[in-house]
Design a protein around this motif. Structure first.
Motif, PDB file in Angstrom:
ATOM      1  N   ILE A 223      83.832 -89.000  60.045  1.00 16.63           N
ATOM      2  CA  ILE A 223      84.252 -89.818  60.085  1.00 16.63           C
ATOM      3  C   ILE A 223      85.353 -89.767  61.396  1.00 16.63           C
TER       4      ILE A 223
ATOM      5  N   ASN B  33      83.916 -82.904  62.241  1.00 17.47           N
ATOM      6  CA  ASN B  33      82.501 -83.251  60.538  1.00 17.47           C
ATOM      7  C   ASN B  33      82.705 -82.514  60.019  1.00 17.47           C
TER       8      ASN B  33
ATOM      9  N   LEU C 142      92.708 -83.169  54.738  1.00 21.94           N
ATOM     10  CA  LEU C 142      91.648 -83.549  54.732  1.00 21.94           C
ATOM     11  C   LEU C 142      90.255 -82.170  56.036  1.00 21.94           C
TER      12      LEU C 142
ATOM     13  N   LEU D 250      89.141 -90.984  51.998  1.00 22.00           N
ATOM     14  CA  LEU D 250      88.040 -90.803  52.573  1.00 22.00           C
ATOM     15  C   LEU D 250      87.328 -88.839  52.135  1.00 22.00           C
ATOM     16  N   ASP D 251      87.723 -88.511  51.775  1.00 24.74           N
ATOM     17  CA  ASP D 251      87.686 -87.475  50.859  1.00 24.74           C
ATOM     18  C   ASP D 251      86.285 -87.221  50.111  1.00 24.74           C
TER      19      ASP D 251
ATOM     20  N   LEU E 227      88.558 -91.604  63.656  1.00 25.34           N
ATOM     21  CA  LEU E 227      90.041 -92.323  64.034  1.00 25.34           C
ATOM     22  C   LEU E 227      90.568 -93.697  64.910  1.00 25.34           C
TER      23      LEU E 227
ATOM     24  N   GLN F 165      93.627 -89.798  52.749  1.00 31.25           N
ATOM     25  CA  GLN F 165      92.736 -88.878  53.215  1.00 31.25           C
ATOM     26  C   GLN F 165      91.786 -88.623  52.070  1.00 31.25           C
TER      27      GLN F 165
ATOM     28  N   HIS G 261      87.712 -86.006  64.532  1.00 36.76           N
ATOM     29  CA  HIS G 261      86.939 -86.831  65.373  1.00 36.76           C
ATOM     30  C   HIS G 261      88.727 -88.345  65.872  1.00 36.76           C
TER      31      HIS G 261
ATOM     32  N   VAL H  20      97.079 -90.108  59.468  1.00 34.64           N
ATOM     33  CA  VAL H  20      97.185 -90.932  58.152  1.00 34.64           C
ATOM     34  C   VAL H  20      97.064 -90.410  56.814  1.00 34.64           C
TER      35      VAL H  20
END
Lengths: 264, 285
Positions: free
Chosen positions: B230, A142, A12, B214-215, B232, B211, A114, B206
């Motif tokens: 985001i 981000n 990602l 999250l995307d 972590l 992932q 992050h 992750v």
């Protein structure tokens, strides 16, 4: 036309790095060259020796290549200036440094998550790839969509290299950045200084006037890293010089969720 | 969406209602305003308490333009009649409005009353003000916490807005429901805030499916004009992370059955978070 080298993995952060960089095309005519270095020694232990090992490595290599090409295909729908993937096997830093040197790129980009733990970010800052950079490096943490809140940051002053990095990327835009001058101390100030507002600084006035641009103003804030971290969380991009090893600026930038452009 | 707003006679109800009216304006939710009166104060039912509830109802309705309001504008007398044992409901002689605004008063244990009414109503969300040192729900301790822990639906405990334009959404896996995500989005719009998506991870790795999720979230929230950030957070550091609560105006946590937050944030830690924090807390289910 600016040439941008972008490090891509099948994750990602790489997608966000592509999207973030592609948005900069609004201000800059650029071509994006994705690169991936397959570090075979970091993969799960290979099976066998000789041709068995070679066959195994080839299949891992092609598997990674296919996954990254799928990501690039997805992202190309919104980022047409993506060139075909360059993929090599070997040591990542060495290959990327060599590639930047050979092809004279104007910007190197990579993505990373992050994290609340700051070690990973600081380790990256201290790597040779960042320390010995031949062009500005953009670390995308981000991607928040179309967003042009930009912060120039420095300790005690805003270095000229930081202002130049801003001009290089945004000379065609009407973006007015803010600036933050940090005066680090071991403790948080007794009173909130954020309300003091933006001021103008002579050296910045001159630099921006010379380039026919404006900036919103500067905040000069003292305090420890935890206190200052609230000042670096609302920007799409922070532009900074690479901090010295052990300087609190390392920790401050690590705590910020914003993407950071490191000037040369 | 059906929202149950629990109110008593304490001052925190005003900012609770102010926030709920904004949420209602965005979602056109069906609303139940539940006034809760402990049994020992039952004699106030006929006098002060009903007046307070009527005032709160007016305060809520004032937030809407009379002509375009989705809620009924009360024209006639407001009469409360007992619809179930110890539950009194406002009945009108005349009403307009396309969405429900039910006004009820319950006499008894606040926690039991709120949970029963939410179940009866089929509420998606219970909203109540967070108690302070000087004001408790009818003298009963930890009402918001007990409701938050025992409710079958999502619960929002509202504290005074600290003007921090960030909302924290803690995600531990890919199981979070679409309804919950939409609710988080509504909250971000309501607070006019950016959204901090904290992804609880193990050793900063992750999984691929997380992932992907999250995307999806990032793209979804950006399409809703909400800025997602985001971050972590390693499981071992989660409690340290959440202790920086001043960074957020609202902390949202998914507490479904599959949630690992249930395991790393046992009941007493949730209690502390709700009780000691100046930040509003939304527990999603």
């Amino acid at each position: 036309m600016e040439n941008v080298l972008i490090s891509v993995n099948s994750d990602l952060p790489s997608r966000m790095a592509i999207r973030f960089t592609c948005q900069l095309r609004r201000y800059l005519n650029m071509s994006l060259f994705p690169i991936h270095i397959a570090e075979m020694e970091n993969k799960k232990k290979s099976v066998g020796k000789g041709w068995v090992q070679k066959t195994w490595e080839d299949s891992v290599f092609h598997g990674v290549k296919n996954r990254i090409n799928r990501i690039l295909k997805d992202e190309k729908t919104t980022c047409s200036s993506l060139a075909p993937l360059r993929i090599y096997a070997g040591k990542r830093e060495e290959h990327i440094k060599k590639e930047i040197k050979l092809s004279n790129y104007d910007l190197f980009v990579e993505g990373m998550f992050h994290s609340f733990q700051t070690e990973g970010f600081i380790e990256k800052l201290r790597s040779d790839l960042f320390r010995e950079r031949l062009c500005p490096v953009l670390l995308v943490k981000n991607w928040t969509g179309e967003d042009n809140r930009i912060l120039l940051i420095g300790e005690n002053n805003i270095p000229e290299s930081v202002m130049e990095a801003f001009m290089d990327l945004f000379k065609e835009s009407d973006i007015e950045p803010e600036a933050l001058i940090c005066r680090f101390s071991d403790v948080a100030p007794a009173e909130d200084q954020d309300s003091e507002g933006l001021i103008k600084v002579d050296s910045m006035d001159r630099f921006f006037a010379d380039h026919g641009k404006k900036y919103k103003g500067v905040r000069i804030i003292g305090g420890n890293v935890d206190y200052l971290s609230s000042c670096v969380r609302n920007y799409s991009l922070i532009i900074s010089a690479i901090p010295e090893k052990g300087n609190p600026m390392e920790e401050l930038l690590a705590k910020s969720p914003c993407s950071v452009l490191f000037s040369t | 969406m059906r929202i149950l707003i629990a109110i008593d006679q304490n001052s925190y109800n005003e900012h609770t209602l102010a926030q709920v009216s904004n949420l209602a304006a965005n979602t056109w939710a069906d609303i139940t305003l539940l006034g809760v009166l402990p049994k020992k104060d039952k004699d106030l039912l006929e006098t002060e308490f009903i007046d307070s509830i009527n005032e709160y109802q007016n305060y809520f309705l004032e937030k809407f333009d009379e002509l375009s309001s989705p809620y009924l504008q009360v024209k006639g007398d407001k009469l409360f009649t007992e619809v179930r044992p110890n539950i009194y409901e406002q009945k009108y002689t005349e009403k307009t409005g396309c969405k429900e605004l039910n006004v009820r008063v319950g006499v008894g244990n606040p926690v039991k009353m709120i949970l029963e009414e939410a179940g009866e109503d089929g509420s998606d969300l219970i909203i109540l003000g967070g108690e302070t040192d000087n004001s408790k729900w009818g003298g009963v301790s930890n009402v918001p916490y007990k409701v938050a822990l025992e409710a079958e639906c999502s619960v929002l405990v509202v504290k005074e807005d600290n003007n921090t334009k960030h909302i924290l959404c803690c995600l531990d896996n890919e199981f979070i429901s679409h309804e919950s995500l939409e609710m988080v989005g509504q909250m971000a719009t309501l607070y006019n805030a950016d959204l901090d998506l904290a992804s609880i991870s193990d050793k900063n790795t992750v999984k691929e499916n997380v992932q992907r999720k999250l995307d999806e979230l990032v793209r979804y929230y950006i399409s809703q004009k909400i800025r997602p950030w985001i971050e972590l957070v390693d499981i071992s550091l989660f409690q340290k992370f959440i202790s920086q609560r001043k960074k957020w105006s609202l902390i949202t946590m998914w507490m479904g059955k599959k949630s690992i937050l249930e395991k790393i944030l046992p009941g007493n830690k949730v209690l502390k978070l709700i009780k000691n924090s100046d930040t509003s807390v939304l527990l999603l289910r």
